[in-house]
Design a protein around this motif. Structure first.
Motif, short mmCIF file in Angstrom:
data_model
loop_
_atom_site.label_atom_id
_atom_site.label_comp_id
_atom_site.label_asym_id
_atom_site.label_seq_id
_atom_site.Cartn_x
_atom_site.Cartn_y
_atom_site.Cartn_z
N LEU A 235 -44.00 -30.14 34.56
CA LEU A 235 -43.91 -29.52 35.81
C LEU A 235 -45.22 -29.07 36.32
O LEU A 235 -45.22 -28.79 37.73
N GLN A 236 -45.98 -28.80 35.75
CA GLN A 236 -47.48 -28.38 35.97
C GLN A 236 -48.44 -29.45 36.21
O GLN A 236 -49.56 -29.30 36.70
N GLY A 237 -47.80 -30.58 35.84
CA GLY A 237 -48.82 -31.80 36.09
C GLY A 237 -49.64 -32.05 34.89
O GLY A 237 -50.40 -33.12 34.86
N THR B 60 -53.70 -37.63 31.37
CA THR B 60 -53.91 -38.10 33.06
C THR B 60 -55.22 -38.86 33.06
O THR B 60 -55.09 -39.66 34.13
N GLU B 61 -56.08 -38.51 32.60
CA GLU B 61 -57.48 -39.27 32.65
C GLU B 61 -57.24 -40.74 32.35
O GLU B 61 -57.57 -41.64 32.74
N GLY B 62 -56.31 -41.03 31.19
CA GLY B 62 -56.40 -42.32 30.74
C GLY B 62 -55.62 -42.95 31.74
O GLY B 62 -55.68 -44.49 32.13
N ILE B 63 -54.42 -42.50 32.27
CA ILE B 63 -53.68 -43.10 33.27
C ILE B 63 -54.49 -43.41 34.46
O ILE B 63 -54.31 -44.28 35.43
N THR C 231 -47.31 -42.68 30.08
CA THR C 231 -47.32 -43.89 30.77
C THR C 231 -45.92 -44.21 31.37
O THR C 231 -45.74 -44.89 32.19
N ILE C 232 -44.87 -43.94 30.40
CA ILE C 232 -43.40 -44.60 30.78
C ILE C 232 -42.88 -43.84 31.79
O ILE C 232 -42.37 -44.23 33.16
N LEU C 233 -43.37 -42.34 32.03
CA LEU C 233 -43.19 -41.74 33.36
C LEU C 233 -43.60 -42.18 34.43
O LEU C 233 -43.05 -41.98 35.75
#
Length: 306
Positions: free
Chosen positions: A73-75, A88-91, A277-279
């Motif tokens: 919820l905080q990212g 998040t960096e990999g995505i 990744t699925i999210l």
């Protein structure tokens, strides 16, 4: 329309939470110890226990999910077991490549499939119609990975026209995009043919022809616009399938996208990368379907968003 978009975006949150619960349970119930795989084959039991403690894997599943949801919820999607870098960096590094591949693959499917379907509908039961139908059946029944290997063998190894793997130029994009989009040409061709045949038999089409309108205006201005709602609907549904197909295509062509990133994470039991990744895949599908819903109003003015 703005209030409709806001409501749909608010519904995105509970949907993603539901997806996160399902993915969390599946990933954690798969046999194997992610801490042991992250530590490596030569790690001691103390090192493995320390990794479990650092990532909270020694806590009950409910507690683990509560911690994960709070960060989500905080990212914060967590850190990779393998690289220790934020997920998040990999995505952010790999998702643009997947999005590029998916959009080009979808463009190939639509730009080839829709004209073939229109031509087949305008010449029903003819030689071209039978050819389009046969090619459509062949395209639907051909596995993506098999098609990719054939294209790689012919255009890379034999002819030397295109690079077989990697990303960096337009030439690198051709083979994976064609592999991803070509099977869906058949889907759009068959759907366009059937919907156009239905619309061309309507009374308003006969009236337009009786008024002396050109066949081009009757076909594209009247028939195609009224037949486009089912086509756009399938476009939104197939976007999700294309994202799923990109996982296989990226592995075949060594395309550095999020699908390949996820496959490597699955093989290594890197649970935070798999969940993240699925999210992102799920959120992308929901957003595309929202855009499709908004497009309905432009195609048919009778549709409102009240």
């Amino acid at each position: 329309m703005l209030s409709y978009v806001i409501r749909r975006l608010f519904l995105l949150l509970p949907m993603l939470i539901g997806v996160s619960i399902a993915v969390f349970l599946v990933v954690h119930l798969i046999p194997g110890d992610p801490a042991r795989m992250a530590a490596g084959p030569d790690a001691s039991e103390e090192d493995i226990a320390q990794i479990r403690t650092n990532y909270g894997l020694d806590k009950p599943l409910v507690t683990q999910y509560g911690i994960y949801l709070g960060k989500l919820l905080q990212g914060d999607l967590g850190n990779s077991f393998r690289t220790l870098a934020p997920v998040t960096e990999g995505i952010a590094r790999t998702f643009p490549a997947t999005l590029e591949l998916t959009i080009v693959g979808m463009a190939i499917a639509v730009l080839l499939g829709v004209p073939l379907g229109i031509y087949s509908a305008l010449h029903p039961r003819g030689g071209a119609d039978r050819a389009v139908t046969s090619v459509a059946v062949l395209g639907i029944s051909t596995p993506g990975f098999f098609l990719g290997l054939i294209l790689m063998y012919v255009f890379s190894l034999k002819l030397g026209w295109l690079p077989p793997t990697g990303r960096g130029s337009l030439a690198n994009l051709v083979l994976p995009a064609v592999t991803l989009g070509l099977p869906y040409v058949a889907t759009f061709a068959r759907l366009t043919r059937s919907t156009m045949l239905d619309v061309l038999s309507e009374d308003f089409i006969r009236t337009a022809r009786a008024k002396g309108l050109s066949w081009r205006k009757v076909t594209y201005r009247h028939a195609l616009q009224n037949a486009s709602i089912p086509i756009v609907t399938v476009l939104g549904l197939d976007f999700g399938r294309l994202l799923g197909g990109a996982v296989i295509v990226e592995s075949v062509f060594a395309w550095p996208g999020m699908g390949r990133f996820m496959v490597e994470a699955i093989m290594a039991r890197d649970i935070y990368v798999v969940q993240g990744t699925i999210l992102v895949f799920a959120a992308a599908v929901v957003i595309v379907n929202l855009l499709v819903d908004l497009l309905y109003g432009f195609l048919d003015p009778r549709i409102t968003y009240a």
